[in-house]
Enzyme design. Structure first.
Site: not given
Length: 169
Positions: A12-13, A34, A50-51, A62, A84
């Site tokens: 969560r940065s 992903a 996220h999508r 994926e 990511d």
């Protein structure tokens, strides 16, 4: 524009947001790779969020295991790529007992050969406590080593903490 970027930071940065914004600075179609596997309801919700954060320019791929091949596939139709995240990919490999050295070498080759700008997101896991389990300690060590290899080969490295970017390279 920088051809390759590694964005590292803690949970969560703001590292994913930073990398997405960087990739969105490229005109044209974009690829999102992903590495998460939707194993439970919370992860499926996270993936859906996220999508929703990405627009119509994005095509999602994926790659929980074969990230190098997916990079090669994605670059064929994209002006830029966002991966990511590298540490989820690493954990997937470790849990399936893959050859980590061979996988890392294949990833480096795919990044080096990539003809479009590519941003990779990875967790900085070495700033926390020493994990209690042997697997946790091995993961921390492998993630740190992989981050070092990636940082050496990419053009730019940015550390994100509390939503603030710090350019390291």
């Amino acid at each position: 524009m920088t051809r390759s970027l590694l964005v590292i930071g803690g949970a969560r940065s703001g590292k994913s947001r930073y990398a997405q914004t960087w990739v969105e600075g490229v005109d044209g179609a974009l690829a999102f790779i992903a590495t998460a596997a939707p194993g439970d309801a919370e992860m499926r919700d996270r993936i859906a969020r996220h999508r929703a954060d990405r627009g119509a320019r994005w095509t999602a791929f994926e790659a929980p295991i074969d990230l190098p091949a997916t990079i090669r596939t994605a670059e064929a139709g994209a002006a830029a790529i966002l991966v990511d995240c590298v540490t989820l990919w690493l954990s997937n490999l470790m849990l399936r007992e893959h050859d980590l050295e061979a996988a890392a070498a294949a990833l480096m080759d795919a990044i080096d050969a990539c003809r479009v700008p590519i941003a990779l997101v990875s967790n900085e896991v070495g700033s926390g406590i020493v994990p209690m389990s042997e697997l946790g300690r091995r993961f921390r060590d492998e993630a740190g080593l992989l981050n070092q290899r990636l940082a050496q080969m990419v053009d730019e490295v940015v550390l994100v903490a509390a939503g603030l970017p710090l350019t390291l390279k």
